[in-house]
Write a protein that holds these residues in place. Structure first.
Motif, PDB file in Angstrom:
ATOM      1  N   GLY B 139      36.192  40.162  38.292  1.00  0.00           N
ATOM      2  CA  GLY B 139      36.119  40.609  37.016  1.00  0.00           C
ATOM      3  C   GLY B 139      37.566  40.013  36.300  1.00  0.00           C
ATOM      4  N   PHE B 140      38.551  40.363  36.959  1.00  0.00           N
ATOM      5  CA  PHE B 140      40.128  39.548  36.385  1.00  0.00           C
ATOM      6  C   PHE B 140      39.605  38.148  35.904  1.00  0.00           C
ATOM      7  CE2 PHE B 140      44.033  37.653  36.511  1.00  0.00           C
ATOM      8  CZ  PHE B 140      44.864  38.700  36.250  1.00  0.00           C
ATOM      9  N   LEU B 141      39.161  37.169  36.762  1.00  0.00           N
ATOM     10  CA  LEU B 141      38.775  35.816  36.248  1.00  0.00           C
ATOM     11  C   LEU B 141      38.114  35.810  35.118  1.00  0.00           C
ATOM     12  CD1 LEU B 141      38.302  34.148  39.637  1.00  0.00           C
ATOM     13  CD2 LEU B 141      40.101  33.810  38.219  1.00  0.00           C
ATOM     14  N   ILE B 142      37.121  36.617  34.790  1.00  0.00           N
ATOM     15  CA  ILE B 142      36.434  36.743  33.737  1.00  0.00           C
ATOM     16  C   ILE B 142      37.009  37.209  32.291  1.00  0.00           C
ATOM     17  CG2 ILE B 142      34.273  37.955  32.491  1.00  0.00           C
ATOM     18  CD1 ILE B 142      32.870  38.384  35.105  1.00  0.00           C
ATOM     19  N   GLY B 143      38.036  38.017  32.599  1.00  0.00           N
ATOM     20  CA  GLY B 143      38.829  38.499  31.524  1.00  0.00           C
ATOM     21  C   GLY B 143      39.786  37.364  31.161  1.00  0.00           C
ATOM     22  N   PHE B 144      40.466  36.946  32.146  1.00  0.00           N
ATOM     23  CA  PHE B 144      41.593  35.918  32.056  1.00  0.00           C
ATOM     24  C   PHE B 144      40.975  34.565  31.322  1.00  0.00           C
ATOM     25  CE2 PHE B 144      44.977  32.919  32.834  1.00  0.00           C
ATOM     26  CZ  PHE B 144      46.193  33.782  32.873  1.00  0.00           C
ATOM     27  N   GLY B 145      39.909  34.282  32.077  1.00  0.00           N
ATOM     28  CA  GLY B 145      39.205  32.793  31.697  1.00  0.00           C
ATOM     29  C   GLY B 145      38.726  32.902  30.449  1.00  0.00           C
ATOM     30  N   THR B 146      38.047  33.898  29.981  1.00  0.00           N
ATOM     31  CA  THR B 146      37.388  33.894  28.701  1.00  0.00           C
ATOM     32  C   THR B 146      38.257  33.906  27.581  1.00  0.00           C
ATOM     33  OG1 THR B 146      37.083  36.296  28.690  1.00  0.00           O
ATOM     34  CG2 THR B 146      35.038  35.068  29.372  1.00  0.00           C
ATOM     35  N   ARG B 147      39.560  34.607  27.827  1.00  0.00           N
ATOM     36  CA  ARG B 147      40.398  34.733  26.619  1.00  0.00           C
ATOM     37  C   ARG B 147      41.320  33.373  26.442  1.00  0.00           C
ATOM     38  NH1 ARG B 147      37.922  36.550  24.587  1.00  0.00           N
ATOM     39  NH2 ARG B 147      37.956  35.430  22.819  1.00  0.00           N
ATOM     40  N   TRP B 148      41.625  32.929  27.766  1.00  0.00           N
ATOM     41  CA  TRP B 148      42.143  31.239  27.773  1.00  0.00           C
ATOM     42  C   TRP B 148      41.099  30.460  26.910  1.00  0.00           C
ATOM     43  CZ3 TRP B 148      44.378  28.849  32.693  1.00  0.00           C
ATOM     44  CH2 TRP B 148      45.229  27.762  32.315  1.00  0.00           C
ATOM     45  N   ALA B 149      39.891  30.676  27.306  1.00  0.00           N
ATOM     46  CA  ALA B 149      38.851  29.490  26.773  1.00  0.00           C
ATOM     47  C   ALA B 149      38.605  29.813  25.355  1.00  0.00           C
ATOM     48  CB  ALA B 149      37.921  29.212  27.558  1.00  0.00           C
ATOM     49  N   GLY B 150      38.830  30.929  24.832  1.00  0.00           N
ATOM     50  CA  GLY B 150      38.442  31.523  23.434  1.00  0.00           C
ATOM     51  C   GLY B 150      37.118  31.696  23.536  1.00  0.00           C
ATOM     52  N   CYS B 152      33.010  33.108  25.682  1.00  0.00           N
ATOM     53  CA  CYS B 152      32.200  33.006  26.998  1.00  0.00           C
ATOM     54  C   CYS B 152      30.932  32.442  26.835  1.00  0.00           C
ATOM     55  CB  CYS B 152      32.229  34.514  27.545  1.00  0.00           C
ATOM     56  SG  CYS B 152      31.070  35.691  26.434  1.00  0.00           S
ATOM     57  N   PHE B 175      33.021  25.901  32.544  1.00  0.00           N
ATOM     58  CA  PHE B 175      32.240  27.126  33.053  1.00  0.00           C
ATOM     59  C   PHE B 175      31.365  26.426  34.445  1.00  0.00           C
ATOM     60  CE2 PHE B 175      30.921  29.119  28.817  1.00  0.00           C
ATOM     61  CZ  PHE B 175      32.503  29.310  28.537  1.00  0.00           C
TER      62      PHE B 175
END
Lengths: 137, 193
Positions: B139-150, B152, B175
């Motif tokens: 879950g943490f990676l989903i939240g951190f990664g999507t915002r960094w990448a701008g 999903c 992805f």
């Protein structure tokens, strides 16, 4: 009333995510293992039809329900931001079997442990926000 | 009619319906991107104090929160009133592989609908070490990664690629690098901890 149309669209989205089986952890494993065409078919169809839709909207200068022109914001070019952010999201997606849309849809299926994933995703977003100035963009 | 909708949908019909949802959101003055809601939630919970990334007018994003609230209701409706007669039909190769890492693929509705494995998501199993790693770190990676990448899957893989955005293609390649690494290398290790 302003929000009712978004609520109904969201309900449709939850049904689409379920019936397409895109919410399935098993489907996501199958996709990343290249053992079924199903998810590629869904995403491929959506990209092709979506590209046609966007091209038509641009061509006819499509308007929203309120009469404003529909705008598509071009994304700022960068490599590290999209690549590194994308890799981290991909790791999380294959682990939990859910991207953000399915996360919320699965909650409606009564999968209560998904709340742990949602809470962690909110925390991850928060930590990103705090570290943002130190990360390459 | 209900019986017709209740069958599992063909991938082409599913892809077309996703684009229909995207069209409705654009027509209503929104856009198709789910992960932005996580930022909005941080802002509502007070994240804007001392962090300018969360100090924005989140009220302008309420439509998107209403949209994902609708997705929860849609999931409820689909699971209770539009359920398929059979579980998700996963390929035999995937089923055989998952068996080697201790995950059973449901083949009857009594065993499950085939959406999430009970071995990971069942409330009685969720608190084992490997499952906590999967749920919390995942879950943490989903939240951190999507915002960094701008974005999903909805914002980049569908909206972005449909608008022929090169940044979205880079994000989607990311992805897949992450997803392949997890599915082939890391996840089997975690599941057999």
């Amino acid at each position: 009333m302003k929000f009712l149309k978004f609520l109904l669209t969201g309900i449709l989205f939850g049904i689409v995510m379920t019936k397409s089986e895109a919410i399935s952890w098993f489907r996501i494993q199958e996709m990343f293992r290249f053992e079924s065409f199903h998810m590629y078919g869904i995403i491929g169809t959506a990209v092709i039809l979506g590209a046609i839709l966007v091209a038509i909207i641009k061509k006819v200068k499509g308007k929203t329900i309120n009469g404003d022109e529909i705008k598509f914001n071009p994304k700022t070019m960068s490599i590290p931001r999209y690549l590194f952010g994308g890799i981290l999201f991909g790791l999380g997606w294959a682990m939990t079997g859910a991207c953000p849309g399915p996360l919320f849809t699965l909650l409606g299926h009564g999968i209560l442990t998904i709340l742990l994933v949602i809470a962690s995703a909110i925390l991850g977003t928060y930590v990103y926000g705090r570290l943002r100035s130190k990360l390459p963009h | 009619m209900i019986e017709f909708i209740s069958q599992p949908w063909h991938w082409a019909a599913s892809g077309a319906m996703i684009v229909f949802v995207m069209f409705l959101l654009l027509w209503f003055g929104g856009e198709f991107g789910v992960s932005g809601n996580l930022r909005t939630m941080c802002s509502i919970f007070g994240g804007g104090k001392g962090c300018e990334f969360f100090d924005f007018n989140w009220r302008a994003q309420i439509w998107n929160l209403v949209f994902i609230g609708g997705a929860v209701i849609g999931g409820f409706i689909a699971s209770n009133y539009l359920a398929s007669p059979e579980p998700v039909n996963i390929s035999a190769e995937t089923e055989a592989y998952l068996k080697t890492v201790g995950i059973d693929t449901p083949r009857t509705m009594e065993e499950g609908a085939g959406f999430v494995p009970n071995e990971i998501y069942g409330t009685e199993n969720a608190f084992s070490l490997s499952n906590l790693i999967i749920l919390i770190i995942g879950g943490f990676l989903i939240g951190f990664g999507t915002r960094w990448a701008g974005g999903c899957t909805s914002g980049h893989a569908i909206s972005g690629l449909a608008n022929l955005q090169l940044p979205s293609l880079i994000a989607v390649i990311g992805f897949f690098i992450g997803g392949l690494l997890m599915a082939w290398v890391i996840l089997p290790q975690i599941l057999t901890l």
